[in-house]
Write a protein that holds these residues in place. Sequence first.
Motif, PDB file in Angstrom:
ATOM      1  N   ASN A  91       1.125  -1.178  -0.039  1.00 39.54           N
ATOM      2  CA  ASN A  91       0.031  -0.022  -0.144  1.00 39.54           C
ATOM      3  C   ASN A  91       0.801   1.320  -0.056  1.00 39.54           C
ATOM      4  O   ASN A  91       2.221   1.245  -0.351  1.00 39.54           O
ATOM      5  CB  ASN A  91      -0.942  -0.099   1.126  1.00 39.54           C
TER       6      ASN A  91
ATOM      7  N   SER B 246      -6.264  -7.659  -1.888  1.00 36.48           N
ATOM      8  CA  SER B 246      -5.386  -7.087  -0.833  1.00 36.48           C
ATOM      9  C   SER B 246      -5.135  -8.589   0.115  1.00 36.48           C
ATOM     10  O   SER B 246      -4.565  -8.025   1.229  1.00 36.48           O
ATOM     11  CB  SER B 246      -6.086  -6.020  -0.230  1.00 36.48           C
TER      12      SER B 246
ATOM     13  N   ASN C 222      -5.080  -1.654   1.437  1.00 43.00           N
ATOM     14  CA  ASN C 222      -4.569  -0.892   0.455  1.00 43.00           C
ATOM     15  C   ASN C 222      -5.398   0.360  -0.242  1.00 43.00           C
ATOM     16  O   ASN C 222      -5.226   0.894  -1.270  1.00 43.00           O
ATOM     17  CB  ASN C 222      -4.173  -1.943  -0.717  1.00 43.00           C
TER      18      ASN C 222
END
Length: 607
Positions: A77, A149, A170
């Motif tokens: 991220n 994610s 993220n």
Amino acid sequence: MQQNNGLDKSQIISFAVLCLVLFGFMFYFQNKQQKEEAVKAEQQKTEQAKNPVKPTPAANINPNVTPNSIQTANLANNELKLEFSSLGGQVSKVELLKYKAYDHKTDQADLPLNLITKNNSNYGFQFKDKTGKIINTKDLVFSPVVNGSTATLTANYNGAAIQFIYTLNNNTKAELKDQYTLDFKVRTQGLAKITSDNKADFIWDYSVRNLEKGRAQEQSHSEFSYAFNNYKDYDYDGRTTMDEPEETLNWIGVKQQFFSSVIEAKNGFTQSKGNQEAFEEGEYLKKLNFEGFVQMQGSELNQDFTWYFMPLDLPLLKSYDKNFDEILPLGWSFIGAMNRYFFMPMYNLIASWGITAGWVIFLMTIIVKLILSPIMYKQHKLSAMMKVIRPEIDEATAKFKDADPMKKQQATMEIYRKAGVNQMAGCLPALVQIPIFYALFRFFPNFIDLRGQGFWFAKDLTAYDDLIKLPFKVPFLGDHLSVFAIACTIVILIYTVMTSGNMQQPQQEGMPNMKVLMYIFPITFLFFLNTSASGLSWYYFVSNAINILIILVIKYVILDEKKIHAQIQANKEKPKTEGKFQKRMREMMEKAQEQQKTQQQTRSKKK
């Protein structure tokens, strides 16, 4: 006997010239170092082009698994870049994208900041099968699958499925605290067929990587940290064996100077223990080993955990509401409150004006000095009064030269009492300075906003400046001399000369000469500051330079010696009321005299 009455005008000029020479010295070495760094950087580029760096292969934990067979999965991220290894199903790499690590080869903070890499962190769950054989998830081979994610790693052991499910937020609009959070769920199916255990042993081995310039300082700040009692209580251990057999830990973390890796167990860790080992040199600072138990339901391991890989930024830590802010070692009680509610807000306020860190510290010093100026004024007024009554004290000392030391002390105290001089008042400034010094000792090496902030020749105000490098190591000093530490030592020596003129010499043989001790103190201070944060040295250089200016202003502008003399004479005429402290001291001395007389009479009778 010649008296030291402070600095005369020629000494003031000498002090000004010394300051100019010192600043000139600083700027000269700053320019010299910049030229050397430019040449070094150019040479480095040439060498890198000729000899590109090859990646170091990861260590093989399981001898039956070759490095080429290990698979990896990745999540990222805005703040974290994570890698997961199929061997053990664990987090194998953690990079904090907004920060850089210090490179000792280039003397620059230009390396990726990896909290975890090259197997410096290994964790897993351990339990026994029904035959008594130990099973450790660190040795199992998992199959990784990434879906958005979430990274799911699955292993099979004798028909039982073990899943590690990692989820990283993220979402670019997510709160900052969520960006440093990694959800970790453990799910098993069929484990009850091969084990009858009702708890699993969580084992975490972590070697702290050297990320900062000051090795000794970073090593001293690397330690276990943990919370218990439903997040209400916090403890840490940086030197001894950790042992918490009675408490259920809500989370356990390994704290470094500015960063921390923490794992939280939703149902807690029980029977926790750990140990640690420091390394004198090399890439790693300390090795910490943790072991704690987590509950299993029906011999299945279905538990939720959360990993936190975060910078030790106070507002961020407080936002979690899990007592993470205690990880930041700002000092206990009043000391910590002073840093949290005074020094940090003051720094942030001044820094918001767009001023560089070094000058922010400069202005902070001035503000602190203005706040303490009334106390300093009283101290120097007391010093001036002591100077006026010095002839009377010398006369009493000469009069009772061969008399009982107790009588000499009583005569001196009587002079103080009549003149209205309270000796204890001179201790107040020193007592006030102690908590401020300790608060700043905690503030400078732990305040992440100062990390990487340079000032003149100091590249990082949270570490020492090593402008003067030594070809050998000196005990307690190391292989360098800090210019800020030297500058601070010089101004403390000058301040000591100015303030020790009216100090009373020892009246009895064998008693230490306080003047000599005061001159030794600044020298010992050099050894302490040489490896400490340069921001601390800069603060105390400015602080003591201001002290010198304040003394000169008070002496030559504010205080009038004639008025002080008149005030003392007026005090002598006034009827004196004996205070509780003075009364107690007088009674103690009288009692001591009586005991001494009794002992002398007893000896005479025996003879």
